[in-house]
Design a protein around this motif. Sequence first.
Motif, PDB file in Angstrom:
ATOM      1  N   PHE A  91      -0.132   0.103   6.289  1.00 17.46           N
ATOM      2  CA  PHE A  91      -0.759   1.431   5.694  1.00 17.46           C
ATOM      3  C   PHE A  91       0.627   1.558   4.511  1.00 17.46           C
ATOM      4  O   PHE A  91       0.718   2.097   3.723  1.00 17.46           O
ATOM      5  CB  PHE A  91      -1.255   2.238   6.624  1.00 17.46           C
ATOM      6  CG  PHE A  91      -1.970   3.135   5.732  1.00 17.46           C
ATOM      7  CD1 PHE A  91      -3.069   3.523   5.239  1.00 17.46           C
ATOM      8  CD2 PHE A  91      -0.414   4.287   5.280  1.00 17.46           C
ATOM      9  CE1 PHE A  91      -3.749   4.806   4.797  1.00 17.46           C
ATOM     10  CE2 PHE A  91      -1.832   5.416   4.646  1.00 17.46           C
ATOM     11  CZ  PHE A  91      -3.084   5.719   3.872  1.00 17.46           C
ATOM     12  N   LEU A  92       1.747   1.760   5.548  1.00 16.86           N
ATOM     13  CA  LEU A  92       2.932   2.912   4.486  1.00 16.86           C
ATOM     14  C   LEU A  92       3.377   2.240   3.525  1.00 16.86           C
ATOM     15  O   LEU A  92       3.344   2.615   2.562  1.00 16.86           O
ATOM     16  CB  LEU A  92       3.579   3.376   5.432  1.00 16.86           C
ATOM     17  CG  LEU A  92       4.275   4.420   6.943  1.00 16.86           C
ATOM     18  CD1 LEU A  92       5.118   4.458   7.424  1.00 16.86           C
ATOM     19  CD2 LEU A  92       4.267   5.728   5.507  1.00 16.86           C
ATOM     20  N   VAL A  93       3.992   0.720   3.673  1.00 19.00           N
ATOM     21  CA  VAL A  93       4.411  -0.063   2.865  1.00 19.00           C
ATOM     22  C   VAL A  93       3.095  -0.376   1.603  1.00 19.00           C
ATOM     23  O   VAL A  93       3.430  -0.280   0.416  1.00 19.00           O
ATOM     24  CB  VAL A  93       4.509  -1.549   3.323  1.00 19.00           C
ATOM     25  CG1 VAL A  93       4.812  -2.982   2.449  1.00 19.00           C
ATOM     26  CG2 VAL A  93       5.632  -1.617   4.799  1.00 19.00           C
ATOM     27  N   ARG A  94       2.566  -0.776   1.686  1.00 11.87           N
ATOM     28  CA  ARG A  94       1.627  -1.324   0.442  1.00 11.87           C
ATOM     29  C   ARG A  94       0.739   0.162  -0.389  1.00 11.87           C
ATOM     30  O   ARG A  94       0.503   0.124  -0.915  1.00 11.87           O
ATOM     31  CB  ARG A  94      -0.276  -1.092   0.884  1.00 11.87           C
ATOM     32  CG  ARG A  94       0.732  -3.312   1.908  1.00 11.87           C
ATOM     33  CD  ARG A  94      -0.525  -4.199   1.687  1.00 11.87           C
ATOM     34  NE  ARG A  94      -0.231  -5.329   2.269  1.00 11.87           N
ATOM     35  CZ  ARG A  94      -0.974  -6.570   2.369  1.00 11.87           C
ATOM     36  NH1 ARG A  94      -2.600  -6.611   1.501  1.00 11.87           N
ATOM     37  NH2 ARG A  94      -0.667  -7.497   2.250  1.00 11.87           N
ATOM     38  N   THR A  95       0.765   1.944   0.633  1.00 13.53           N
ATOM     39  CA  THR A  95       0.368   2.759  -0.461  1.00 13.53           C
ATOM     40  C   THR A  95       1.354   2.792  -1.009  1.00 13.53           C
ATOM     41  O   THR A  95       1.404   4.042  -1.607  1.00 13.53           O
ATOM     42  CB  THR A  95      -0.367   3.755   0.612  1.00 13.53           C
ATOM     43  OG1 THR A  95       0.741   3.851   1.592  1.00 13.53           O
ATOM     44  CG2 THR A  95      -1.294   2.976   1.790  1.00 13.53           C
ATOM     45  N   ALA A  96       2.638   3.005  -0.714  1.00 14.86           N
ATOM     46  CA  ALA A  96       4.363   3.516  -1.624  1.00 14.86           C
ATOM     47  C   ALA A  96       4.172   2.931  -2.447  1.00 14.86           C
ATOM     48  O   ALA A  96       4.019   4.136  -3.570  1.00 14.86           O
ATOM     49  CB  ALA A  96       5.030   2.250  -0.992  1.00 14.86           C
ATOM     50  N   ILE A  97       3.243   2.415  -3.773  1.00 13.75           N
ATOM     51  CA  ILE A  97       3.333   1.725  -4.992  1.00 13.75           C
ATOM     52  C   ILE A  97       2.580   3.070  -5.264  1.00 13.75           C
ATOM     53  O   ILE A  97       3.049   3.596  -6.980  1.00 13.75           O
ATOM     54  CB  ILE A  97       1.880   1.408  -4.998  1.00 13.75           C
ATOM     55  CG1 ILE A  97       0.563   1.422  -4.809  1.00 13.75           C
ATOM     56  CG2 ILE A  97       2.860  -0.384  -4.727  1.00 13.75           C
ATOM     57  CD1 ILE A  97      -0.606   0.750  -5.141  1.00 13.75           C
ATOM     58  N   LEU A  98       1.614   4.602  -4.859  1.00 10.71           N
ATOM     59  CA  LEU A  98       0.944   5.888  -5.292  1.00 10.71           C
ATOM     60  C   LEU A  98       2.215   7.159  -5.731  1.00 10.71           C
ATOM     61  O   LEU A  98       2.673   7.362  -4.432  1.00 10.71           O
ATOM     62  CB  LEU A  98      -0.694   5.833  -4.204  1.00 10.71           C
ATOM     63  CG  LEU A  98      -1.153   4.913  -4.130  1.00 10.71           C
ATOM     64  CD1 LEU A  98      -2.189   4.734  -3.286  1.00 10.71           C
ATOM     65  CD2 LEU A  98      -1.789   5.017  -5.723  1.00 10.71           C
ATOM     66  N   ASP A  99       2.069   7.534  -6.115  1.00 11.27           N
ATOM     67  CA  ASP A  99       3.458   8.221  -6.370  1.00 11.27           C
ATOM     68  C   ASP A  99       2.169   9.127  -5.015  1.00 11.27           C
ATOM     69  O   ASP A  99       2.510  10.591  -5.024  1.00 11.27           O
ATOM     70  CB  ASP A  99       3.068   9.532  -8.147  1.00 11.27           C
ATOM     71  CG  ASP A  99       3.505   8.321  -8.151  1.00 11.27           C
ATOM     72  OD1 ASP A  99       4.294   7.920  -8.303  1.00 11.27           O
ATOM     73  OD2 ASP A  99       3.087   8.306 -10.047  1.00 11.27           O
ATOM     74  N   GLN A 100       0.879   9.772  -5.731  1.00 11.52           N
ATOM     75  CA  GLN A 100       0.262  10.724  -4.716  1.00 11.52           C
ATOM     76  C   GLN A 100      -0.970   9.758  -4.151  1.00 11.52           C
ATOM     77  O   GLN A 100      -1.471   8.557  -4.284  1.00 11.52           O
ATOM     78  CB  GLN A 100      -0.241  12.242  -6.153  1.00 11.52           C
ATOM     79  CG  GLN A 100       0.349  12.757  -6.292  1.00 11.52           C
ATOM     80  CD  GLN A 100      -0.232  13.710  -7.032  1.00 11.52           C
ATOM     81  OE1 GLN A 100      -1.218  14.328  -6.792  1.00 11.52           O
ATOM     82  NE2 GLN A 100       1.122  14.644  -7.964  1.00 11.52           N
TER      83      GLN A 100
END
Length: 232
Positions: A91-100
């Motif tokens: 979850f952490l790795v793949r949502t890191a593309i998001l600023d918020q």
Amino acid sequence: QMMEIGIDHLAMSTDKAANLLRGAGATVSAAETKELVRRTEGWPAGLYLAALAIKSGAPATGFSFTGDDRLVDDYLRSELLARLSPSQARFLVRTAILDQMSGPLCDAVLGGKGSARMLEELERHNLLVVPLDRRGEWYRYHHLLRELLLAELRRDDPEIVSELHSRAATWYEENSMPESAVEHADAARDTDRVARLVLELMQPVWASGRVETVRGWMELLDKRPRVPYYAA
């Protein structure tokens, strides 16, 4: 009585950071200390890692301290990521593309459910997840953590990066946030979507006085590959 203590309360000021760096044996100027506080968001462990890097020979002048630095990488892996379950780490790795991040946005990007609960859990365990409102709807990652996670994503799963950005662009467009959709469509290299969104946004944004924003979008359009025209 109860007091809530979060990341902002524990962040070091420039003066305290200077004391920490000096106590750790690192020679850093006032300007460099201020920049380190900005880069680490006053995170004491991050500042201490910066001191170790400087002591090991990294130049203090123009010092760059990023989340994919070896010292930061080793610390975050051993102290944070190693304690996570595989689902949390993914979850952490793949949502890191998001600023918020919000629950619905993360669900759309990951193609699943339960993201709101995951964000709450990560924030509750102080895993460098910063709430952006009092309702627990929007969050962001600490800058150093996000840089590490992005480095991890690019290293281990680079082929999915464009798809994740494309899903984010779709969610933002469907939820009436077209400017954020432009950013992710550009990151996904979806030039046709970028062009369509920019053409829809250009006139009202220009009329509102945000000229530099429109100029930035025009630069994106200039990067579009030209399709050769062949006369019949």
